[in-house]
Design a protein around this motif. Structure first.
Motif, mmCIF file in Angstrom:
data_model
loop_
_atom_site.group_PDB
_atom_site.id
_atom_site.type_symbol
_atom_site.label_atom_id
_atom_site.label_comp_id
_atom_site.label_asym_id
_atom_site.label_seq_id
_atom_site.Cartn_x
_atom_site.Cartn_y
_atom_site.Cartn_z
ATOM 1 N N GLU A 335 0.350 -1.102 -0.030
ATOM 2 C CA GLU A 335 -0.599 -0.324 0.049
ATOM 3 C C GLU A 335 0.895 1.228 0.315
ATOM 4 O OE1 GLU A 335 -2.552 -0.217 3.142
ATOM 5 O OE2 GLU A 335 -3.573 -2.333 3.388
ATOM 6 N N ALA A 336 0.157 2.402 -1.067
ATOM 7 C CA ALA A 336 0.834 3.631 -0.512
ATOM 8 C C ALA A 336 1.271 3.930 0.793
ATOM 9 C CB ALA A 336 0.320 4.719 -1.806
ATOM 10 N N PRO A 337 2.265 4.801 0.985
ATOM 11 C CA PRO A 337 3.553 5.355 0.455
ATOM 12 C C PRO A 337 4.667 4.427 0.113
ATOM 13 C CG PRO A 337 3.703 6.662 1.892
ATOM 14 C CD PRO A 337 2.324 5.597 2.597
ATOM 15 N N ILE A 338 5.000 4.384 -1.476
ATOM 16 C CA ILE A 338 5.892 3.513 -1.103
ATOM 17 C C ILE A 338 7.719 4.409 -0.899
ATOM 18 C CG2 ILE A 338 7.408 2.230 -3.210
ATOM 19 C CD1 ILE A 338 4.964 1.594 -4.609
ATOM 20 N N THR A 339 7.868 4.224 -0.505
ATOM 21 C CA THR A 339 9.025 4.623 0.459
ATOM 22 C C THR A 339 10.989 4.145 -0.745
ATOM 23 O OG1 THR A 339 8.047 5.836 2.251
ATOM 24 C CG2 THR A 339 10.047 6.915 2.326
ATOM 25 N N ILE A 340 11.742 4.890 -1.287
ATOM 26 C CA ILE A 340 12.666 4.752 -0.585
ATOM 27 C C ILE A 340 13.660 5.322 -0.833
ATOM 28 C CG2 ILE A 340 14.352 4.160 -2.826
ATOM 29 C CD1 ILE A 340 12.265 3.348 -4.666
ATOM 30 N N SER A 341 14.760 4.897 0.512
ATOM 31 C CA SER A 341 16.084 5.631 0.740
ATOM 32 C C SER A 341 17.358 5.286 1.069
ATOM 33 C CB SER A 341 15.341 5.851 1.959
ATOM 34 O OG SER A 341 15.338 4.875 2.727
ATOM 35 N N THR A 342 17.895 6.556 1.044
ATOM 36 C CA THR A 342 19.440 5.565 0.917
ATOM 37 C C THR A 342 19.828 6.148 2.325
ATOM 38 O OG1 THR A 342 19.752 7.954 -0.097
ATOM 39 C CG2 THR A 342 19.230 6.256 -1.635
ATOM 40 N N ARG A 343 21.197 4.966 2.722
ATOM 41 C CA ARG A 343 22.074 5.887 4.349
ATOM 42 C C ARG A 343 22.912 4.971 3.525
ATOM 43 N NH1 ARG A 343 20.401 8.666 8.040
ATOM 44 N NH2 ARG A 343 18.485 8.899 8.033
ATOM 45 N N GLY A 344 24.670 5.309 3.597
ATOM 46 C CA GLY A 344 25.579 4.616 3.878
ATOM 47 C C GLY A 344 25.937 4.027 2.562
ATOM 48 N N ARG A 345 26.197 3.020 2.020
ATOM 49 C CA ARG A 345 26.016 2.486 1.272
ATOM 50 C C ARG A 345 25.056 0.501 0.952
ATOM 51 N NH1 ARG A 345 31.431 0.973 2.973
ATOM 52 N NH2 ARG A 345 31.080 -0.874 3.513
ATOM 53 N N SER A 346 23.457 2.016 1.574
ATOM 54 C CA SER A 346 22.231 0.641 1.698
ATOM 55 C C SER A 346 21.297 1.999 0.826
ATOM 56 C CB SER A 346 22.247 0.385 2.502
ATOM 57 O OG SER A 346 21.830 1.126 3.569
ATOM 58 N N ILE A 347 20.451 0.502 0.372
ATOM 59 C CA ILE A 347 18.849 1.457 -0.518
ATOM 60 C C ILE A 347 17.973 0.752 0.508
ATOM 61 C CG2 ILE A 347 17.674 1.604 -2.181
ATOM 62 C CD1 ILE A 347 20.088 1.255 -3.768
ATOM 63 N N SER A 348 16.601 1.391 0.449
ATOM 64 C CA SER A 348 15.823 0.478 1.711
ATOM 65 C C SER A 348 14.103 0.497 0.844
ATOM 66 C CB SER A 348 16.077 1.245 2.829
ATOM 67 O OG SER A 348 16.785 0.848 3.646
ATOM 68 N N ILE A 349 13.391 0.235 0.398
ATOM 69 C CA ILE A 349 12.502 -0.026 0.131
ATOM 70 C C ILE A 349 11.462 -0.242 0.742
ATOM 71 C CG2 ILE A 349 11.349 -0.534 -2.333
ATOM 72 C CD1 ILE A 349 14.650 -0.818 -2.272
ATOM 73 N N HIS A 350 10.005 0.624 1.364
ATOM 74 C CA HIS A 350 9.506 0.107 1.863
ATOM 75 C C HIS A 350 7.716 0.488 1.916
ATOM 76 C CE1 HIS A 350 7.178 1.032 6.491
ATOM 77 N NE2 HIS A 350 7.900 -0.142 6.514
ATOM 78 N N ASP A 351 7.287 -0.374 2.045
ATOM 79 C CA ASP A 351 5.827 0.498 1.774
ATOM 80 C C ASP A 351 4.454 -0.255 2.744
ATOM 81 O OD1 ASP A 351 3.863 -2.453 1.796
ATOM 82 O OD2 ASP A 351 5.954 -2.821 0.107
ATOM 83 N N GLN A 352 3.409 0.664 2.682
ATOM 84 C CA GLN A 352 2.661 0.165 3.990
ATOM 85 C C GLN A 352 1.433 -0.478 4.160
ATOM 86 O OE1 GLN A 352 3.529 2.543 6.345
ATOM 87 N NE2 GLN A 352 4.944 2.893 4.704
ATOM 88 N N GLY A 353 2.201 -2.075 3.678
ATOM 89 C CA GLY A 353 0.819 -3.269 3.035
ATOM 90 C C GLY A 353 1.032 -4.551 4.340
ATOM 91 N N PRO A 354 0.649 -5.064 3.650
ATOM 92 C CA PRO A 354 0.462 -6.440 5.156
ATOM 93 C C PRO A 354 1.743 -6.963 5.396
ATOM 94 C CG PRO A 354 -0.122 -6.758 3.173
ATOM 95 C CD PRO A 354 -0.641 -5.255 2.668
ATOM 96 N N GLY A 355 2.533 -6.481 4.495
ATOM 97 C CA GLY A 355 3.781 -7.248 4.878
ATOM 98 C C GLY A 355 4.165 -8.548 3.770
ATOM 99 N N PHE A 356 5.677 -9.328 3.838
ATOM 100 C CA PHE A 356 5.818 -10.084 2.938
ATOM 101 C C PHE A 356 4.697 -11.925 4.308
ATOM 102 C CE2 PHE A 356 9.996 -7.681 1.967
ATOM 103 C CZ PHE A 356 9.373 -7.429 0.350
#
Length: 416
Positions: A335-356
């Motif tokens: 579910e929206a919003p989909i958030t993409i963030s960077t920090r250090g040498r990493s990338i994170s992709i996060h959504d607000q849905g029920p999860g894996f």
């Protein structure tokens, strides 16, 4: 506690208990044997004293007539006309009494003598010392041998677990039985277990290889007629049915291309062309291209660049494939919003849905396995491309589905 110390501890405890029980039994047998010897010695001496008393009227060998220290039970038994021996404690010392009836003229009496345990005390102390040192020596030797044997066993099991993990990660040429080495002699249960694991791995590898060949062959066989279908669809006159046909043909073409990509990734024939790039710049440009191709999926996408100046070693094309598939997966199942963030040498992709689903978190992404709305290729492609980059992709649930991608740092030669 490791298996090595559990088995070693049980071995030492078993040996210690065995030594204690054995020492107690040996000590008891020595005590009984020594007591029997002292009783026989006292009886023999008393018999001589009785004979001399009868012949000469003289008491020898320390024998006493009607000794007041003789216990009443022994006195009564001797008066009844028996030769008896009796163990007693006199003035804090253990003694063996021997008593027998005699006659002093017309008066009945009891002749007795005693043998002290003190004469055998030194011998028993020597035996106790010998048992102690024998026990310590045996315990040390058995423990040392046990540690060597157990260490060898644990080392073989450890090598077997490493080989099994290598097989699980895709190393099909690894054999557990070859990795664990040979035992001290012959074959043991560890070899049988390793053989069973290798047999299972061969069966699984054969099935996986057959499945991969089928997917690759299917994708290749569909590609040729699909090319003609795409061309034919592009020649249709503009209309609502034409748009539907072209949309479905495009989806079918993407599916076939995804199948081919999965087949290439699983066969490990691809190698990444790595280059050092600025992480924030690479992600920003990649998201810009994805927004242009997938405006609907990126309508509520938030981008947070927090890795200013951070450099990573990647192939931008593969990073784009990873992010595009993860965004598509988040849009389809989250579910929206989909958030993409960077920090250090990493990338994170996060959504607000029920999860894996739990199965995905436990076993990782699998093709043709999806919780609905797809065939499970998006996460599989993202995971395969991450492996090709030498990156680490971790899945978790944190108020929605969270994918964390840890990328490689620049090569040391580039840092100098």
């Amino acid at each position: 506690m490791s298996l090595r110390w559990k088995i070693t501890g049980m071995t030492i405890l078993s040996v210690l208990l065995t030594l204690l029980v054995s020492a107690m039994l040996v000590r008891q047998m020595i005590n009984l044997s020594e007591e029997q010897r002292l009783r026989e010695e006292a009886t023999t001496s008393l018999q001589q004293a009785v004979r001399i008393l009868d012949e000469t009227g003289i008491s020898i060998l320390g024998a006493k007539v009607n000794d007041p220290q003789l216990p009443d039970e022994a006195r009564d038994a001797a008066k009844a006309g028996q030769y008896i021996t009796y163990r007693a404690l006199i003035d804090g010392q253990e003694v063996i009494y021997a008593a027998a009836p005699v006659s002093l003229g017309t008066q009945p009496a009891v002749l007795s003598l005693s043998v002290s345990w003190a004469s055998s005390q030194q011998m028993r102390q020597s035996v106790d010392t010998a048992l102690l040192w024998a026990g310590i020596t045996t315990l040390v030797l058995v423990s040392a041998i046990g540690i060597v044997v157990v260490s060898r066993l644990v080392m073989r099991l450890t090598k077997g677990s490493h080989a099994a993990r290598a097989i699980a990660s895709g190393e099909r040429r690894v054999l557990v039985e070859d990795s664990i080495g040979k035992p001290f002699g012959g074959k043991d249960e560890v070899d049988e277990f390793a053989g069973a694991v290798d047999a299972m791995a061969r069966e699984l590898n054969a099935k996986i290889a057959a499945e991969q060949r089928f997917s690759a062959d299917l994708a290749h066989e569909l590609r040729t007629p699909l090319t003609g279908l795409v061309t034919a669809a592009s020649l249709l006159p503009d209309s609502r049915p034409t748009q539907l046909v072209q949309d479905r043909v495009a989806k079918l073409r993407n599916l076939v291309e995804d199948l081919l990509e999965v087949s290439r990734l699983e066969s490990r024939i691809e190698s990444a062309d790595l280059a050092t790039v600025q992480l924030d710049l690479c992600v920003a440009e990649t998201i810009g291209r994805i927004r242009g191709r997938r405006p609907e999926q990126c309508a509520e996408l938030e981008l947070h660049l927090n890795a200013e100046g951070s450099e990573v070693r990647v192939e931008p094309r593969r990073v784009e494939r990873i992010l595009e598939n993860l965004i598509s997966n988040a849009w389809a199942h989250g579910e929206a919003p989909i958030t993409i963030s960077t920090r250090g040498r990493s990338i994170s992709i996060h959504d607000q849905g029920p999860g894996f689903p739990g199965s995905v978190l436990d076993n990782g992404p699998e093709r043709f396995v999806s919780k609905g709305g797809g065939i499970g290729l998006g996460l599989t492609i993202a995971s395969g491309q991450a492996q090709a980059l030498g990156a680490t992709m971790k899945l978790s649930n944190d108020n929605g589905a969270l994918v964390h991608l840890e990328l490689q740092p620049p090569a040391e030669s580039e840092l100098r």
